[in-house]
Design a protein around this motif. Sequence first.
Motif, PDB file in Angstrom:
ATOM      1  N   MET A 151       0.838  -1.195   0.000  1.00  0.00           N
ATOM      2  CA  MET A 151       0.000   0.000   0.000  1.00  0.00           C
ATOM      3  C   MET A 151       0.872   1.243   0.000  1.00  0.00           C
ATOM      4  N   LYS A 152       0.423   2.245  -0.758  1.00  0.00           N
ATOM      5  CA  LYS A 152       1.126   3.525  -0.801  1.00  0.00           C
ATOM      6  C   LYS A 152       0.579   4.393   0.332  1.00  0.00           C
ATOM      7  N   VAL A 153       1.482   4.847   1.203  1.00  0.00           N
ATOM      8  CA  VAL A 153       1.090   5.535   2.434  1.00  0.00           C
ATOM      9  C   VAL A 153       1.841   6.861   2.557  1.00  0.00           C
ATOM     10  N   ILE A 154       1.148   7.865   3.119  1.00  0.00           N
ATOM     11  CA  ILE A 154       1.824   9.094   3.519  1.00  0.00           C
ATOM     12  C   ILE A 154       1.404   9.427   4.947  1.00  0.00           C
ATOM     13  N   ALA A 155       2.166  10.299   5.595  1.00  0.00           N
ATOM     14  CA  ALA A 155       1.862  10.727   6.966  1.00  0.00           C
ATOM     15  C   ALA A 155       1.876  12.247   7.018  1.00  0.00           C
ATOM     16  N   VAL A 156       0.929  12.810   7.773  1.00  0.00           N
ATOM     17  CA  VAL A 156       0.825  14.260   7.910  1.00  0.00           C
ATOM     18  C   VAL A 156       0.709  14.601   9.387  1.00  0.00           C
ATOM     19  N   ASP A 157       1.680  15.379   9.889  1.00  0.00           N
ATOM     20  CA  ASP A 157       1.693  15.750  11.312  1.00  0.00           C
ATOM     21  C   ASP A 157       2.616  16.952  11.478  1.00  0.00           C
ATOM     22  N   ASP A 158       2.205  17.919  12.269  1.00  0.00           N
ATOM     23  CA  ASP A 158       3.038  19.117  12.443  1.00  0.00           C
ATOM     24  C   ASP A 158       4.145  18.911  13.468  1.00  0.00           C
ATOM     25  N   GLU A 159       4.231  17.697  14.037  1.00  0.00           N
ATOM     26  CA  GLU A 159       5.289  17.385  15.005  1.00  0.00           C
ATOM     27  C   GLU A 159       6.303  16.432  14.373  1.00  0.00           C
ATOM     28  N   PRO A 160       7.559  16.845  14.186  1.00  0.00           N
ATOM     29  CA  PRO A 160       8.574  15.978  13.575  1.00  0.00           C
ATOM     30  C   PRO A 160       8.765  14.655  14.309  1.00  0.00           C
ATOM     31  N   VAL A 161       8.685  14.683  15.638  1.00  0.00           N
ATOM     32  CA  VAL A 161       8.863  13.443  16.415  1.00  0.00           C
ATOM     33  C   VAL A 161       7.782  12.432  16.069  1.00  0.00           C
ATOM     34  N   ALA A 162       6.548  12.898  15.923  1.00  0.00           N
ATOM     35  CA  ALA A 162       5.439  12.001  15.578  1.00  0.00           C
ATOM     36  C   ALA A 162       5.670  11.358  14.213  1.00  0.00           C
ATOM     37  N   LEU A 163       6.173  12.132  13.262  1.00  0.00           N
ATOM     38  CA  LEU A 163       6.469  11.584  11.940  1.00  0.00           C
ATOM     39  C   LEU A 163       7.602  10.568  12.002  1.00  0.00           C
ATOM     40  N   ASP A 164       8.583  10.813  12.856  1.00  0.00           N
ATOM     41  CA  ASP A 164       9.697   9.866  13.016  1.00  0.00           C
ATOM     42  C   ASP A 164       9.203   8.520  13.534  1.00  0.00           C
ATOM     43  N   ILE A 165       8.248   8.565  14.472  1.00  0.00           N
ATOM     44  CA  ILE A 165       7.698   7.321  15.033  1.00  0.00           C
ATOM     45  C   ILE A 165       6.954   6.538  13.959  1.00  0.00           C
ATOM     46  N   ILE A 166       6.142   7.230  13.168  1.00  0.00           N
ATOM     47  CA  ILE A 166       5.408   6.559  12.090  1.00  0.00           C
ATOM     48  C   ILE A 166       6.383   5.983  11.073  1.00  0.00           C
ATOM     49  N   ARG A 167       7.419   6.734  10.753  1.00  0.00           N
ATOM     50  CA  ARG A 167       8.421   6.266   9.787  1.00  0.00           C
ATOM     51  C   ARG A 167       9.133   5.009  10.294  1.00  0.00           C
TER      52      ARG A 167
END
Length: 230
Positions: A1-17
């Motif tokens: 599946m092709k996925v993207i993440a949207v969050d204004d907190e860099p730490v939150a994006l790091d966790i998802i990544r």
Amino acid sequence: MKVIAVDDEPVALDIIRTHAEKIPFISLDASFLSAKDALAYLEKERVDVIFLDITMPDLSGIEFASMLDSEIQVVFTTAYPEYALKGFELEATDYLLKPINFTRFLKACQLAETRLQAPGLKKREEEQALFVKDGHDWVQIKFSNLIFAKAEDNYVDLHETDKHTLTRITLTELQTKLPVDQFIRVHKSFVISRQKIERIEKHQVTVGGNKIPLSKLYRNQLLQNVGKDR
């Protein structure tokens, strides 16, 4: 599946990544600190699933989700559980509370994959149920199981075939969330399932083996609707 993440907190994006790198059947193609940048990306690229924060500046996750194509699945990510109901009303695939652990993230991805492989499943499920709050939890109420709803002060007691759930909502508000062709009000304190009506008497209705009071105010409306069903 092709996925993207949207969050204004860099730490939150790091966790998802970090979580996404451990799951072989998804590809995190991009992540964005700005909802507007994500929208620009979606104009050019196809995406199956978006992990979407709710509380963001400029454009909230709720506003963002309402602008998306219905084929794109949304998994809301937030630190605030009070947004859960709104998320499910927008037909979100899942709702993850921060901090997001890997097990819960994996479950959301598996659910999204299942729905992607069964076109139309998500829509059918949402049309046949609603989510209500029971204490600190959110529970699913299937319309096919719901027999009647009874007002209890500032709460409504939802009686299903196998259980009942007490949730903080008014009966009038609940009625706006129920399919009008499946449920009807018969008393100031009761809404019933039309499909489960067994007997209509002068002052009461039998629904799924339960005797429910029928007020004069709603009796004619009930009889008219029953006549239409026949």
